[in-house]
Each structure stands twice: as C-alpha cells, then as structure tokens.
Design a protein around this motif. Structure first.
Motif: not given
Length: 174
Positions: A28-52
């Motif tokens: 159940w803890q795993g199901l909530r893991h890293d949901l903040s990565k989908y927030s604009p504050t994290e997702f937008i810079p993540g996409a901008k600086y993505y390298q793979g």
C-alpha cells in the motif's frame, strides 16, 4: 517528446517500486510512491531537463545551481533520508533523524528500482550499493538508518533480490 519520455521513465520507475514494495511487504505504501513527481512543480522541470540516463534533477542543478524539483520532492516523500533532518536546539545545527523502518524499506525499494531503470539491461545487483557508496561521504543520514540501508544493499549484492526481499519483509524493527 521530452515530456512523454520523462512521463514514461517516472511511471516505469514507480511501477518497479510498487513491485519491490509488494515483495518487501509494504504494498500500500508502494502505491503512493513518488506521486509528487506528477505535480507541475516536479514534472515540468523533469521534462525540461530529461536526458534518459540519469535524474533530471542533476541536470537542473548543474544548469541553474539548484534543483527546485528535488527540493519539492524530498520535502514531501518520507522515503528520502533528506526528509528526516531537523534543527537540534542544543547544537544549533541541522541533524539527521532516525528514519522509521517502513520508509527505510521503501528507500531500498526505490534505490533498486532507480538502478534498474537507469542501467536497463546492464543492471546487476551490485549497482545500487555502488551508487550509494559514491555519495556516502557527503550525506547527512542517521547512523542507524545508514547501517541498515548499507546492510540491505550488501545483502542484495551478495545474496540476491529474492533472499533480500524475504529478509526485509520479516523485519519488524531496527
């Protein structure tokens, strides 16, 4: 294209963590893991600086001098040891606090998943320990938390995933 690749990477990582958390007995803890990565504050810079091949937070840090996405992430996700730091009024310094066991388990699951995602087919079970040891000298982490995490990473390297997850699932305290 970068937003889709970033979305794909964080989602594959999250699914791997969920799988690992199931094996570790904290599904159940795993199901909530890293949901903040989908927030604009994290997702937008993540996409901008993505390298793979590494965290976009590293590229953001190198480009602008800090990672706003990482600062947001570590302050909202208890499986990061950086979350567990507080001001000590006696020493007037920020110090590490011992992490609750359930978050150490999730941190282990996260590190294994990240290595699998970033190393892909070349992943071996010694890689999470090697990565951890590279940054060990500059971490502010409670000694008991560090000892347990290192023990689990060594066990992974020496005994493999199946035995390590079985051990983690049985842990009740440390």
């Amino acid at each position: 294209m970068k937003p889709w690749k970033h979305f794909s990477t964080i989602t594959r990582h999250r699914h791997q963590v969920i799988r690992n958390c199931f094996y570790a007995g904290i599904f159940w803890q795993g199901l909530r893991h890293d949901l903040s990565k989908y927030s604009p504050t994290e997702f937008i810079p993540g996409a901008k600086y993505y390298q793979g091949n590494r965290s976009p937070n590293a590229e953001e840090r190198e480009t602008i001098g800090y990672s706003a996405a990482w600062l947001h992430h570590q302050g909202r996700n208890k499986h990061h040891f950086e979350y567990w730091q507080d001001y000590n009024p006696q020493t007037r310094m920020r110090e590490a606090v011992k992490m609750p066991l359930r978050y150490v388990k999730e941190m282990f699951c996260d590190r294994v998943a990240a290595s699998k995602i970033y190393y892909g087919k070349s992943y071996t079970e010694d890689m999470p320990l090697t990565y951890y040891e590279k940054g060990k000298h500059c971490r502010i982490i409670h000694p008991e938390t560090a000892e347990l995490l290192e023990r689990l990473l060594r066990m992974l390297k020496e005994k493999g995933e199946k035995e390590t997850f079985r051990y983690i699932k049985g842990l009740k305290q440390y």
